[in-house]
Write a protein that holds these residues in place. Structure first.
Motif, PDB file in Angstrom:
ATOM      1  N   TYR A  32       0.900  -1.192  -0.030  1.00  0.00           N
ATOM      2  CA  TYR A  32      -0.016   0.069   0.083  1.00  0.00           C
ATOM      3  C   TYR A  32       0.930   1.329  -0.016  1.00  0.00           C
ATOM      4  O   TYR A  32       1.308   1.666   1.092  1.00  0.00           O
ATOM      5  CB  TYR A  32      -1.021   0.019   1.178  1.00  0.00           C
ATOM      6  N   PHE A  33       1.186   1.819  -1.166  1.00  0.00           N
ATOM      7  CA  PHE A  33       1.979   2.909  -1.465  1.00  0.00           C
ATOM      8  C   PHE A  33       1.370   4.371  -0.876  1.00  0.00           C
ATOM      9  O   PHE A  33      -0.146   4.480  -1.097  1.00  0.00           O
ATOM     10  CB  PHE A  33       2.647   3.144  -2.623  1.00  0.00           C
ATOM     11  N   VAL A  34       2.055   5.185  -0.064  1.00  0.00           N
ATOM     12  CA  VAL A  34       1.377   6.445  -0.215  1.00  0.00           C
ATOM     13  C   VAL A  34       1.979   7.661  -1.309  1.00  0.00           C
ATOM     14  O   VAL A  34       1.561   8.013  -1.897  1.00  0.00           O
ATOM     15  CB  VAL A  34       1.508   6.847   1.477  1.00  0.00           C
ATOM     16  N   TRP A  35       3.689   7.600  -0.613  1.00  0.00           N
ATOM     17  CA  TRP A  35       4.327   8.582  -1.756  1.00  0.00           C
ATOM     18  C   TRP A  35       5.363   7.768  -2.544  1.00  0.00           C
ATOM     19  O   TRP A  35       6.432   8.506  -3.045  1.00  0.00           O
ATOM     20  CB  TRP A  35       5.157   9.615  -0.737  1.00  0.00           C
ATOM     21  N   ALA A  36       5.330   6.519  -2.273  1.00  0.00           N
ATOM     22  CA  ALA A  36       6.493   5.669  -2.861  1.00  0.00           C
ATOM     23  C   ALA A  36       6.643   5.880  -4.506  1.00  0.00           C
ATOM     24  O   ALA A  36       7.612   5.871  -5.075  1.00  0.00           O
ATOM     25  CB  ALA A  36       6.243   4.080  -2.857  1.00  0.00           C
ATOM     26  N   VAL A  37       5.468   5.979  -4.984  1.00  0.00           N
ATOM     27  CA  VAL A  37       5.734   6.351  -6.588  1.00  0.00           C
ATOM     28  C   VAL A  37       6.281   7.607  -7.039  1.00  0.00           C
ATOM     29  O   VAL A  37       7.058   7.746  -7.867  1.00  0.00           O
ATOM     30  CB  VAL A  37       4.072   6.014  -7.223  1.00  0.00           C
ATOM     31  N   LEU A  38       5.708   8.572  -6.187  1.00  0.00           N
ATOM     32  CA  LEU A  38       6.267  10.219  -6.392  1.00  0.00           C
ATOM     33  C   LEU A  38       7.719   9.983  -6.335  1.00  0.00           C
ATOM     34  O   LEU A  38       8.565  10.470  -7.028  1.00  0.00           O
ATOM     35  CB  LEU A  38       5.621  10.985  -5.740  1.00  0.00           C
ATOM     36  N   ILE A  39       8.275   9.319  -5.006  1.00  0.00           N
ATOM     37  CA  ILE A  39       9.649   9.305  -4.614  1.00  0.00           C
ATOM     38  C   ILE A  39      10.356   8.672  -5.660  1.00  0.00           C
ATOM     39  O   ILE A  39      11.474   9.080  -6.164  1.00  0.00           O
ATOM     40  CB  ILE A  39       9.835   8.347  -3.182  1.00  0.00           C
ATOM     41  N   ALA A  40       9.949   7.616  -6.318  1.00  0.00           N
ATOM     42  CA  ALA A  40      10.599   6.575  -7.453  1.00  0.00           C
ATOM     43  C   ALA A  40      10.909   7.513  -8.563  1.00  0.00           C
ATOM     44  O   ALA A  40      11.992   7.549  -9.117  1.00  0.00           O
ATOM     45  CB  ALA A  40       9.920   5.558  -7.455  1.00  0.00           C
TER      46      ALA A  40
END
Length: 70
Positions: A32-40
């Motif tokens: 369950y990502f929160v900001w992981a996609v933006l950080i990546a």
């Protein structure tokens, strides 16, 4: 995780602090990502941890107690 009813701070002998760094908000739980996609995505264009800052916040504390040194 509850606070002392008298002081509004951690109970005696117990210390809980928010995680610091980008891992504080990348995933809520496994899968369950929160900001992981933006950080990546930011990492893919050259940003690193030294370029980004995640402000950790202890939601349990009152506004006045956020400034109390612990």
């Amino acid at each position: 995780m509850s606070l002392d009813n008298e002081t509004g701070l951690d109970p005696p002998g117990i210390r809980i602090r928010p995680v610091s760094g980008l891992v504080a908000a990348d995933y809520f739980a496994a899968g369950y990502f929160v900001w992981a996609v933006l950080i990546a995505n930011l990492a893919s264009i050259g940003y690193e941890e030294k370029n980004m800052y995640m402000a950790a916040y202890d939601w349990r504390l009152s506004f006045q107690n956020t400034e109390v040194p612990l």
